[in-house]
Design an enzyme around this catalytic site. Structure first.
Site, mmCIF file in Angstrom:
data_model
loop_
_atom_site.group_PDB
_atom_site.id
_atom_site.type_symbol
_atom_site.label_atom_id
_atom_site.label_comp_id
_atom_site.label_asym_id
_atom_site.label_seq_id
_atom_site.Cartn_x
_atom_site.Cartn_y
_atom_site.Cartn_z
ATOM 1 N N GLU A 81 7.838 -8.694 5.750
ATOM 2 C CA GLU A 81 8.363 -7.377 5.945
ATOM 3 C C GLU A 81 9.522 -7.183 6.842
ATOM 4 O O GLU A 81 9.224 -7.405 8.195
ATOM 5 C CB GLU A 81 7.261 -6.430 6.096
ATOM 6 C CG GLU A 81 7.587 -4.755 6.028
ATOM 7 C CD GLU A 81 6.953 -3.803 6.758
ATOM 8 O OE1 GLU A 81 6.862 -2.792 6.358
ATOM 9 O OE2 GLU A 81 6.037 -4.428 7.914
ATOM 10 N N ASP A 121 3.326 -8.645 8.263
ATOM 11 C CA ASP A 121 3.745 -7.354 8.861
ATOM 12 C C ASP A 121 4.967 -7.250 9.972
ATOM 13 O O ASP A 121 4.629 -8.212 10.744
ATOM 14 C CB ASP A 121 2.298 -6.659 9.287
ATOM 15 C CG ASP A 121 2.798 -5.316 9.547
ATOM 16 O OD1 ASP A 121 2.777 -4.315 8.419
ATOM 17 O OD2 ASP A 121 2.412 -4.617 10.828
ATOM 18 N N HIS A 123 2.343 1.118 0.370
ATOM 19 C CA HIS A 123 1.364 1.689 1.030
ATOM 20 C C HIS A 123 2.155 2.621 2.071
ATOM 21 O O HIS A 123 1.500 3.734 2.668
ATOM 22 C CB HIS A 123 0.320 1.100 1.542
ATOM 23 C CG HIS A 123 0.680 0.297 2.789
ATOM 24 N ND1 HIS A 123 1.626 -0.955 2.491
ATOM 25 C CD2 HIS A 123 0.637 0.275 4.267
ATOM 26 C CE1 HIS A 123 1.922 -1.320 3.652
ATOM 27 N NE2 HIS A 123 1.247 -0.864 4.895
ATOM 28 N N ASP A 124 3.426 2.672 2.479
ATOM 29 C CA ASP A 124 4.299 3.372 3.429
ATOM 30 C C ASP A 124 5.104 4.249 2.584
ATOM 31 O O ASP A 124 5.732 4.961 3.342
ATOM 32 C CB ASP A 124 5.082 2.314 4.528
ATOM 33 C CG ASP A 124 4.223 1.435 5.076
ATOM 34 O OD1 ASP A 124 2.897 1.944 5.324
ATOM 35 O OD2 ASP A 124 4.585 0.337 5.575
#
Ligand code: TEU
Ligand code: CA
Length: 534
Positions: free
Chosen positions: A235, A193, A310-311
């Protein structure tokens, strides 16, 4: 030698929304275990599991209060062990989400840091006497005042997500120990992340791509990943091809690949926030994908390939055709992406063509912290309610987070009680049971693409060449020394023309009837195919 992850397709699970096994309205680990047979049928090699660790759920698990415990709503460590085992039996690896830019403010480290400014944990976080101008990505100042010590701590996301201080070697060692705890359990790797933020230099206003970022990643590699063929994907919103090479060049010993978001940037206007969305600019999409395909040669790095996560909004709702060509445009996006060089990622529900959610105009259905902060700020700035809800319906992260649609029973077979986010009212037409029963469904296009990637080395090795730059047809070649493949996709609701001198040898995959010749071809809306040509 090829790595397993170069021939793999990864499936992302957002655990809260995948499958609820105990009818509390929240998806959980036992629910995932129930659905492993389904994922095996799809053919994926690994699951990227969004966070399941202990968390107060301010940001749905991206705020972790204990990295070595499972959140109660998802199950416990024995469920996690069972998931690893059951997945392994089906040839599926589990990629854990590694969130180490920040913890929850309820993590024991932060609790101690706050209570006792003289504790070693104090320096695990970033404290200053005065705030500077840095802003949180979720809105407002990135600094939160702490009464007790009269200092401010940094939080680049919500104030319940204090940033970790990577300059502290003891903190770094704690992170590596935790990673090894998970590696020893037999996981398949990590999705990292906002990893590009760990080298931040807050006093200089630098948040991403800070000066020591790559030193930390090299150190992390030596301490954890070395000699293990794990998939690691960072990410990295701000990656250019040069930056992506720094991370993923095999000689650098950092990561397997990164998620770069340049194509996602086309969802909104240049230099505008994500809430000002815009329609698909096909020539620019071609230019971006081509740049990445050409510059990230496999000897120098590796790509990841994705439309959804998911974003992000559902790609069919932002760029595809939700009504007339829902499945056909879905197949077109899948064929276009999965035949490029890189590792493809599928976000849950993408394989059945799930769509954005028609949120009520009163915002009562909005759960996401980023969306709620946006609504508050937009109202304060005097934006019209209609404009705000339009943005929410188009790009809110909650669009991707509504429950997975399994069948046409109430709550779409996700749960028997009212779920934490409402089920999309389209679940009677869009669901897994229906997709499995129809041999022509989008599901089977994904299944075929996944199989192709496992079987065909040219998907890894072949060179890439863009054929046409200006139209709404995305046409590219993949060439090996002895074979040429043509991928041809009409990314529009209108017919388009295309012509080429190549002759057709074979059809690899298609969402339409394949033509006899490529000369003066008329492509119907969203036609997509891959041909072997000569
Ligand atoms: O996302 C990083 C990130 O930058 C996002 O907040 C992004 O800007 C936004 O979602 C775009 O709309 C990661 C996770 O994927 C996200 O779910 C987390 O909220 C965030 O980090 C904090 O951990
Ligand atoms: Ca549950």
């Amino acid at each position: 030698m090829k790595h397993w992850w170069q021939k793999a397709t990864i499936y992302q699970i957002y655990p809260k929304s995948f499958k609820d096994s105990n009818d509390d309205g929240i998806g959980d680990l036992q629910g995932i275990i129930e659905k492993l047979d389904y994922l095996e049928e799809l053919g994926i090699s690994a699951i990227w599991l969004s966070p399941v660790y202990q968390s107060p759920m301010d940001d749905n698990g991206y705020d972790i209060s204990d990295y070595e415990k499972i959140a109660e709503c998802f199950g416990d460590m024995s469920d996690m062990d069972e998931l690893l085992l059951e997945a392994k039996r089906r040839g599926i690896r589990i990629i854990m989400d590694l969130v180490v830019n920040h913890t929850s403010d309820e993590h024991a480290w932060f609790v101690t840091a706050k209570e006792n400014p003289n504790s070693p944990e104090r320096d695990f976080y970033i404290w200053r006497d005065q705030p500077n101008a840095l802003e949180s990505l979720f809105g407002g100042s990135a600094w939160q005042y702490d009464e007790k010590s009269q200092q401010y701590y940094l939080h680049l996301f919500s104030k319940k997500q204090p940033d970790l201080n990577w300059e502290n070697p003891a903190l770094r060692q704690k992170v590596y120990d935790m990673m090894n705890f998970w590696i020893d359990k037999g996981i398949g790797g990590f999705r990292m992340d906002v990893i590009d933020m760990i080298g931040k230099a807050p006093d200089k206003g630098i948040t991403t791509n800070g000066p020591k970022l790559h030193d930390y990643l090299k150190e992390m590699h030596q301490a954890t990943l070395k000699d293990k063929d794990l998939l690691t994907v960072g990410e990295t919103w701000g990656a250019t091809p040069a930056i992506a090479k720094a991370y993923s060049n095999p000689d650098n010993h950092e990561l397997s690949m990164v998620f770069q978001f340049e194509h996602i940037g086309l969802q909104h206007l240049d230099n505008h926030p994500k809430w000002d969305f815009t329609s698909l600019d096909v020539p620019r999409l071609k230019a971006i994908f081509s740049k990445w395909q050409i510059e990230l040669d496999p000897t120098e790095g590796w790509n990841s390939l994705f439309w959804n996560n998911h974003d992000l909004p559902r790609v069919l709702s932002i760029w595809g055709n939700e009504m007339t060509y829902r499945e056909k445009s879905g197949k077109a996006f899948a064929i276009l992406l999965h035949l490029l060089r890189g590792t493809p990622y599928i976000y849950q529900g993408e394989e059945i063509g799930m769509l954005n959610y028609p949120f009520k105009a009163d915002f009562s259905e909005i759960e996401d912290i980023e969306s709620r902060n946006f609504i508050a700020e937009a109202r304060q700035a005097g934006k019209q309610e209609e404009t705000i809800i339009e943005s929410i319906r188009k790009v809110s992260r909650d669009n991707a987070r509504t429950p997975m649609q399994w069948d046409d029973s109430p709550q779409a077979g996700f749960s028997t009680t009212k779920p934490w986010l409402p089920v999309n009212p389209n679940y009677q037409t869009i669901n897994v049971a229906k997709a499995l029963a129809d041999k022509n469904s989008l599901f089977y296009t994904y299944q075929a693409l996944i199989k192709l990637r496992k079987e065909e080395d040219w998907l890894v090795d072949a060179d890439y060449e863009l054929l046409e730059t200006s139209s709404k047809v995305f046409a590219y070649l993949r060439k090996t020394t002895d074979k040429t493949y043509l991928v041809l996709v009409n990314l529009s609701d209108e017919t388009q023309s295309f012509t080429s001198n190549y002759t057709i040898k074979d059809t690899i995959i298609t969402n339409t009837k394949t033509p006899q010749t490529l000369e003066n071809l008329t492509l119907e809306p969203w036609d997509a195919f891959c041909l072997e040509v000569d």
